[in-house]
Write an enzyme that holds these catalytic residues in place. Structure first.
Site, PDB file in Angstrom:
ATOM      1  N   ASN A   1       0.869  -1.177   0.000  1.00  0.00           N
ATOM      2  CA  ASN A   1       0.000   0.000   0.000  1.00  0.00           C
ATOM      3  C   ASN A   1       0.906   1.226   0.000  1.00  0.00           C
ATOM      4  OD1 ASN A   1      -1.803   2.047   0.518  1.00  0.00           O
ATOM      5  ND2 ASN A   1      -2.283   1.408   2.620  1.00  0.00           N
TER       6      ASN A   1
ATOM      7  N   LYS B   1       0.177   4.240  -0.309  1.00  0.00           N
ATOM      8  CA  LYS B   1      -0.481   5.425   0.274  1.00  0.00           C
ATOM      9  C   LYS B   1      -0.251   6.654  -0.622  1.00  0.00           C
ATOM     10  CE  LYS B   1       0.155   3.409   4.806  1.00  0.00           C
ATOM     11  NZ  LYS B   1      -0.013   3.597   6.231  1.00  0.00           N
TER      12      LYS B   1
ATOM     13  N   HIS C   1      -9.507   1.162   4.846  1.00  0.00           N
ATOM     14  CA  HIS C   1      -8.238   1.323   5.571  1.00  0.00           C
ATOM     15  C   HIS C   1      -8.478   2.253   6.761  1.00  0.00           C
ATOM     16  CE1 HIS C   1      -4.140   2.483   6.522  1.00  0.00           C
ATOM     17  NE2 HIS C   1      -3.740   1.416   5.840  1.00  0.00           N
TER      18      HIS C   1
ATOM     19  N   GLU D   1      -6.906   4.646   7.856  1.00  0.00           N
ATOM     20  CA  GLU D   1      -6.683   6.063   7.555  1.00  0.00           C
ATOM     21  C   GLU D   1      -7.898   6.674   6.854  1.00  0.00           C
ATOM     22  OE1 GLU D   1      -2.898   5.494   5.652  1.00  0.00           O
ATOM     23  OE2 GLU D   1      -2.015   4.999   7.595  1.00  0.00           O
TER      24      GLU D   1
ATOM     25  N   GLU E   1      -5.361  -4.970  10.627  1.00  0.00           N
ATOM     26  CA  GLU E   1      -4.315  -3.976  10.850  1.00  0.00           C
ATOM     27  C   GLU E   1      -4.605  -3.213  12.142  1.00  0.00           C
ATOM     28  OE1 GLU E   1      -2.347  -2.784   6.904  1.00  0.00           O
ATOM     29  OE2 GLU E   1      -4.137  -1.585   7.095  1.00  0.00           O
TER      30      GLU E   1
ATOM     31  N   GLY F   1       2.611   2.075  10.813  1.00  0.00           N
ATOM     32  CA  GLY F   1       3.627   3.122  10.673  1.00  0.00           C
ATOM     33  C   GLY F   1       4.331   3.510  11.963  1.00  0.00           C
TER      34      GLY F   1
ATOM     35  N   SER G   1       3.480  -2.304  10.444  1.00  0.00           N
ATOM     36  CA  SER G   1       4.923  -2.347  10.681  1.00  0.00           C
ATOM     37  C   SER G   1       5.575  -3.681  10.309  1.00  0.00           C
ATOM     38  CB  SER G   1       5.234  -1.973  12.140  1.00  0.00           C
ATOM     39  OG  SER G   1       4.840  -0.633  12.387  1.00  0.00           O
TER      40      SER G   1
ATOM     41  N   GLY H   1       2.800  -1.120   4.303  1.00  0.00           N
ATOM     42  CA  GLY H   1       2.832   0.305   3.988  1.00  0.00           C
ATOM     43  C   GLY H   1       4.258   0.751   3.739  1.00  0.00           C
TER      44      GLY H   1
HETATM   45  C1  PEP Z   1      -0.767   0.138   6.183  1.00  0.00           C
HETATM   46  O1  PEP Z   1      -0.989   1.330   6.265  1.00  0.00           O
HETATM   47  O2  PEP Z   1      -1.541  -0.597   5.543  1.00  0.00           O
HETATM   48  C2  PEP Z   1       0.419  -0.384   6.858  1.00  0.00           C
HETATM   49  C3  PEP Z   1       0.404  -1.614   7.229  1.00  0.00           C
HETATM   50  O3  PEP Z   1       1.445   0.505   7.073  1.00  0.00           O
HETATM   51  P1  PEP Z   1       2.902   0.146   7.698  1.00  0.00           P
HETATM   52  O4  PEP Z   1       3.374  -1.133   7.062  1.00  0.00           O
HETATM   53  O5  PEP Z   1       3.746   1.311   7.350  1.00  0.00           O
HETATM   54  O6  PEP Z   1       2.698  -0.020   9.166  1.00  0.00           O
END
Ligand code: PEP
Length: 274
Positions: free
Chosen positions: A31, A33, A119, A121, A189, A195, A235, A256
């Site tokens: 992703n 973003k 998601h 976000e 998630e 993040g 992460s 991400g």
């Molecule tokens: C995401 O936003 O889908 C995600 C998993 O981000 P990250 O891997 O940066 O934690």
């Protein structure tokens, strides 16, 4: 009420096999973003394509989800590589007066086969409700897209011991009854892990994924639930990928930050062993 639903689901679905991996192909999904300009995205896609080609035949499925404006260019850059293209959201209508929105048909038209929906976000920044996410999911399926429906608890909810309740409510509200293992993937998630570099323990991840599968079983039937892929996201990086991706009910990763570097994205894939 949710708790009692979950307890019922637990009792009714005792024969979901334990200790035996179902044949679910691992999905390694990036992703991107709102990151990268055109050249960055094309370079990244070319790098991913070259690395995936050099892996030869694998049991993995690869997906990248760039920002809308560069989808077409990334599609071209991926030519010849077994890497699917996805978007990060879509509207529930196919066309019309929705300024700033993108329809599922527009996505299939430029070569997308997947779309990420719900998601955290988008749930937070755009007030997306479970109901809206369900409508988008139905529209995406009707227009030939596979969906990755995201769920997960906030840190406060986790601290209050509400993780399973929150995920149950999100599944019941945002996964429509037309969902099946071919058109839908779930991504668990935890919001607090996105993040941040913080992750749940692998024991916690397996527990939540198993609980999610039980809720899916209750909602969609055992056969669909056993085949449906549930990704972990939050992460994920090359150094922890093996720990998460080897878990019984983890069927891939939604990535991400680490999907923005070819070596990290592929480093995760190389650690994806069931
Ligand atoms: C995401 O936003 O889908 C995600 C998993 O981000 P990250 O891997 O940066 O934690």
């Amino acid at each position: 009420m949710l708790k009692s639903f979950f307890i019922r689901a637990n009792k009714d679905e005792t024969n979901i096999k334990k200790g035996k991996k179902m044949a679910r192909k691992l999905l390694i999904a990036g992703n991107w973003k709102m990151n990268g300009l055109l050249k960055d995205g094309v370079d990244l896609a070319k790098g991913v394509a070259a690395e995936v080609k050099s892996l030869g035949k694998t049991d993995l499925e690869f997906l990248v989800c760039p920002p809308f404006p560069i989808l077409t260019f990334v599609k071209k850059a991926l030519r010849g590589a077994k890497v699917a293209l996805g978007a990060q959201d879509c509207h529930f209508d196919v066309k019309g007066a929705h300024t700033g929105d993108v329809s599922p048909v527009m996505l299939t038209d430029v070569g997308c086969t997947y779309v990420i929906l719900g998601h955290s976000e988008r749930r937070a920044d755009h007030d997306e409700s479970n109901e809206l996410i369900s409508k988008k999911t139905i529209a995406a399926h009707q227009n030939g897209l596979k969906t990755i429906v995201c769920i997960g608890e906030t840190e406060a909810e986790r601290d209050e011991g509400k993780t399973i309740d929150v995920c149950t409510k999100q599944i019941l509200g945002s996964v429509p009854s037309c969902a099946d293992a071919k058109n839908t993937v779930i991504a668990y998630e935890p919001v607090w892990a996105i993040g941040t570099g913080k992750t749940p323990t692998s024991k916690d991840v397996q527990e939540v994924h198993a609980a999610i599968r039980k809720v899916l079983s209750k909602k969609l039937g055992k056969s669909i639930a056993n085949k449906m892929r549930i990704l972990y996201g939050g992460s994920v990086k090359p150094s922890n990928a093996k720990e998460f991706l080897s878990l019984e009910d983890v069927d891939g990763a939604l990535i991400g930050g680490a999907s923005l570097k070819v070596e990290d994205f592929l480093g995760i894939a190389k650690n994806a062993v069931k």
